[in-house]
Design a protein around this motif. Structure first.
Motif, PDB file in Angstrom:
ATOM      1  N   LEU A   1      -1.810  -6.221   7.443  1.00 43.89           N
ATOM      2  CA  LEU A   1      -2.649  -6.585   6.301  1.00 43.89           C
ATOM      3  C   LEU A   1      -3.068  -8.040   6.434  1.00 43.89           C
ATOM      4  CD1 LEU A   1      -3.794  -5.889   3.461  1.00 43.89           C
ATOM      5  CD2 LEU A   1      -1.666  -6.793   2.530  1.00 43.89           C
ATOM      6  N   PRO A   2      -4.381  -8.319   6.632  1.00 42.30           N
ATOM      7  CA  PRO A   2      -4.820  -9.711   6.702  1.00 42.30           C
ATOM      8  C   PRO A   2      -4.668 -10.381   5.344  1.00 42.30           C
ATOM      9  CG  PRO A   2      -6.457  -8.191   7.614  1.00 42.30           C
ATOM     10  CD  PRO A   2      -5.467  -7.372   6.883  1.00 42.30           C
ATOM     11  N   ILE A   3      -4.136 -11.564   5.340  1.00 41.36           N
ATOM     12  CA  ILE A   3      -3.968 -12.332   4.111  1.00 41.36           C
ATOM     13  C   ILE A   3      -4.568 -13.701   4.331  1.00 41.36           C
ATOM     14  CG2 ILE A   3      -2.282 -13.457   2.600  1.00 41.36           C
ATOM     15  CD1 ILE A   3      -0.538 -11.057   2.861  1.00 41.36           C
ATOM     16  N   MET A   4      -5.365 -14.167   3.369  1.00 41.16           N
ATOM     17  CA  MET A   4      -5.979 -15.480   3.497  1.00 41.16           C
ATOM     18  C   MET A   4      -5.727 -16.304   2.254  1.00 41.16           C
ATOM     19  SD  MET A   4      -9.969 -16.569   4.152  1.00 41.16           S
ATOM     20  CE  MET A   4      -9.912 -16.377   5.910  1.00 41.16           C
ATOM     21  N   GLN A  70       7.181  -8.947   3.878  1.00 38.17           N
ATOM     22  CA  GLN A  70       6.349  -7.781   4.113  1.00 38.17           C
ATOM     23  C   GLN A  70       5.169  -7.758   3.146  1.00 38.17           C
ATOM     24  OE1 GLN A  70       9.024  -4.516   3.610  1.00 38.17           O
ATOM     25  NE2 GLN A  70       9.401  -4.925   1.451  1.00 38.17           N
ATOM     26  N   ALA A  71       4.135  -7.018   3.508  1.00 36.42           N
ATOM     27  CA  ALA A  71       2.952  -6.885   2.667  1.00 36.42           C
ATOM     28  C   ALA A  71       3.052  -5.604   1.852  1.00 36.42           C
ATOM     29  CB  ALA A  71       1.699  -6.864   3.535  1.00 36.42           C
ATOM     30  N   ASP A  74      -1.928  -5.920  -2.261  1.00 34.26           N
ATOM     31  CA  ASP A  74      -2.506  -7.261  -2.180  1.00 34.26           C
ATOM     32  C   ASP A  74      -1.451  -8.360  -2.197  1.00 34.26           C
ATOM     33  OD1 ASP A  74      -5.085  -6.307  -2.109  1.00 34.26           O
ATOM     34  OD2 ASP A  74      -5.305  -6.294  -4.287  1.00 34.26           O
ATOM     35  N   ARG A 129      -4.504 -17.799   7.369  1.00 37.09           N
ATOM     36  CA  ARG A 129      -4.849 -16.393   7.585  1.00 37.09           C
ATOM     37  C   ARG A 129      -3.907 -15.822   8.639  1.00 37.09           C
ATOM     38  NH1 ARG A 129      -9.306 -13.024   6.848  1.00 37.09           N
ATOM     39  NH2 ARG A 129      -9.423 -11.318   8.361  1.00 37.09           N
ATOM     40  N   PHE A 130      -3.314 -14.694   8.323  1.00 33.13           N
ATOM     41  CA  PHE A 130      -2.462 -14.046   9.313  1.00 33.13           C
ATOM     42  C   PHE A 130      -2.432 -12.552   9.036  1.00 33.13           C
ATOM     43  CE2 PHE A 130       0.225 -15.333   5.798  1.00 33.13           C
ATOM     44  CZ  PHE A 130       0.983 -14.206   5.529  1.00 33.13           C
ATOM     45  N   GLU A 131      -2.047 -11.812  10.032  1.00 30.32           N
ATOM     46  CA  GLU A 131      -1.960 -10.369   9.897  1.00 30.32           C
ATOM     47  C   GLU A 131      -0.504  -9.959  10.054  1.00 30.32           C
ATOM     48  OE1 GLU A 131      -4.027  -6.307  11.711  1.00 30.32           O
ATOM     49  OE2 GLU A 131      -4.743  -8.302  12.281  1.00 30.32           O
ATOM     50  N   LEU A 132       0.013  -9.321   9.036  1.00 33.30           N
ATOM     51  CA  LEU A 132       1.415  -8.905   9.030  1.00 33.30           C
ATOM     52  C   LEU A 132       1.455  -7.420   9.378  1.00 33.30           C
ATOM     53  CD1 LEU A 132       4.112 -10.310   8.436  1.00 33.30           C
ATOM     54  CD2 LEU A 132       3.985  -9.425   6.124  1.00 33.30           C
ATOM     55  N   LYS A 133       1.680  -7.115  10.622  1.00 28.26           N
ATOM     56  CA  LYS A 133       1.622  -5.724  11.080  1.00 28.26           C
ATOM     57  C   LYS A 133       2.891  -4.963  10.716  1.00 28.26           C
ATOM     58  CE  LYS A 133      -1.556  -6.625  14.898  1.00 28.26           C
ATOM     59  NZ  LYS A 133      -1.782  -6.540  16.362  1.00 28.26           N
TER      60      LYS A 133
END
Length: 469
Positions: A1-4, A70-71, A74, A129-133
């Motif tokens: 989930l990309p988070i900015m 974890q994501a 939102d 910005r990062f993506e938490l896979k």
């Protein structure tokens, strides 16, 4: 989930209204670090907001001091184990705070190189910005993680003490929050007084060396009546200090142990042919521990295995569960583990101590020498790669390592020790590359070369020395 996170973000930092004080502190710290890195001014809230949030929550299903990042839709969740679990050897847990520290290091690229604002390195970025896979999980290698001699006790010097304590907290050291969760120290004079020996002359050790500067240092551990009085004095001390987590029952420092006719059957020689009093001291710990277990169940005791009782005896008595041994191997102090003979024996000796004591604790001055005026000392990567990984392999309950009060020349070893106590499998060579690169900028390779030269010189020096302390 990309988070900015950016200047127009509505994302907030959320924690429950009844969150622990450390979690509330962690939320404010996260707010400050995000602002410093990105310029984003995130609001900290404790109501049931529906806004996208970084949520700090308690999850006691996680391991002690553990966390997960974890994501969820939102939201970004940083959950940690909080509170104090049940059990005699349980210590307070602050997993959410450690999760926030992990988030700051991993996604804000923050490093706390040494105490104070100058030592906090927070790279600037336009947006986060990062993506938490997948979830990020963490837990410490040791339940108790203590770094000593770095200014953490200089309470009278607020300008020094407060930054050091903050640095220790960011490095996830338990003694930043609970400095007295363990109790290992030379404590004979806490319970026995010179007047006791005037009344009981047979309590004096055969060496005659029972007193130093008006304080009791040594005694005959097998003398009739001594263990009972000693245990009673421990109980009285416990009753005066009901919040003390652990009481030490270790003898005084130095030599002078008893070798009378009663004690002789308990005496032995260590692997290097020197007199060993380990069995006598362990028998003393056993007897005191049994009395305390009966009279004050639920209270912990700590005892050194040190000096001429630092090697495990062949026939060790079975210790009660309320006693924890702290191995402080004097032979290995001051870079002693660079001596080939000591290095070769280290793992097997530690393994045996971990089998003898139900709650093994490791304490060493291994990369420490007296350098109060700031002379730079070797980091000794050889020792760092051996010591704490071996302690973790042998399931040590906790570790207390001695760092350096002279931060100017010796900050890197404090940094590496602290990070190893959380992660004993840390790549110390890579961590050492990173530290000077971020502390010194373009000149870092010269500083790394200095550390390597110091290590090489000390290693060569120690290899020529005989295996004696």
């Amino acid at each position: 989930l990309p988070i900015m996170l950016h200047a127009q973000s509505e994302r907030v930092i959320h924690h429950a209204a009844d969150a622990s004080e450390t979690t509330k502190w962690a939320a404010k710290e996260l707010q400050r670090l995000v602002s410093s890195a990105t310029g984003e001014e995130m609001v900290v809230v404790s109501d049931n907001t529906t806004k996208p949030a970084i949520r700090l929550i308690s999850d006691d299903s996680l391991p002690h001091d553990g966390f997960v990042i974890q994501a969820e839709k939102d939201d970004l969740i940083i959950a940690g184990h909080e509170g104090t679990p049940e059990g005699l050897w349980a210590v307070p847990s602050h997993g959410t705070l450690w999760g926030v520290c992990e988030f700051a290091e991993r996604f804000l690229d923050v490093r706390w190189l040494f105490p104070g604002p100058l030592g906090e390195d927070v790279p600037k970025q336009n947006a986060l910005r990062f993506e938490l896979k997948e979830p990020i999980r963490g837990q410490p290698g040791f339940a108790v993680r203590s770094l000593a001699y770095v200014g953490e006790s200089d309470r009278e010097i607020t300008s020094r003490y407060v930054p050091v304590l903050g640095w220790m907290k960011h490095q996830r050291l338990t003694n930043s929050l609970h400095p007295f969760v363990t109790g290992y120290g030379h404590s004979g004079d806490d319970y026995l007084k010179p007047a006791d020996f005037a009344e009981h002359s047979d309590w004096k050790p055969s060496s005659g060396n029972f007193e130093r500067n008006g304080k009791v240092t040594f005694f005959c551990t097998t003398a009739p009546g001594l263990v009972e009085l000693f245990a009673q004095r421990v109980i009285e001390s416990m009753d005066r200090n009901p919040k003390r987590e652990m009481s030490s029952i270790s003898p005084g420092d130095g030599g002078g142990f008893c070798a009378c006719e009663r004690c002789k059957p308990l005496l032995d020689t260590d692997p290097h042919g020197k007199p060993s009093h380990a069995c006598a001291i362990l028998t003393f710990y056993q007897r005191v521990g049994e009395i305390i277990a009966r009279e004050r169940p639920g209270r912990r005791l700590g005892g050194f295995v040190y000096y001429n009782y630092q090697y495990p005896p062949v026939n060790a008595p079975k210790l009660p569960d309320n006693v924890s041994l702290c191995w402080a191997p004097l032979n290995y102090y001051g870079y002693g583990l660079l001596k080939p003979l000591y290095r070769a024996e280290f793992e097997s000796v530690m393994k045996r101590w971990s089998e003898i004591t139900p709650h093994f604790f490791y304490h060493n001055y291994s990369t420490w020498m007296r350098s109060y005026h700031g002379a730079p000392l070797p980091l000794s990567l050889d020792i760092l790669k051996l010591e704490l990984p071996t302690a973790a392999q042998n399931k040590a309950w906790g570790v207390r390592m001695v760092g350096h009060n002279a931060w100017g020349g010796n900050a890197p070893v404090n940094y590496l020790l602290a990070r190893q106590m959380w992660n004993p499998q840390l790549d110390v060579s890579a961590a050492l590359d990173e530290w000077p690169a971020r502390a010194y900028g373009p000149g870092w390779r010269h500083m790394r070369a200095l550390y390597d030269a110091l290590d090489a010189r000390m290693l060569a020096h120690k290899r020529t020395q005989p295996p004696v302390y």
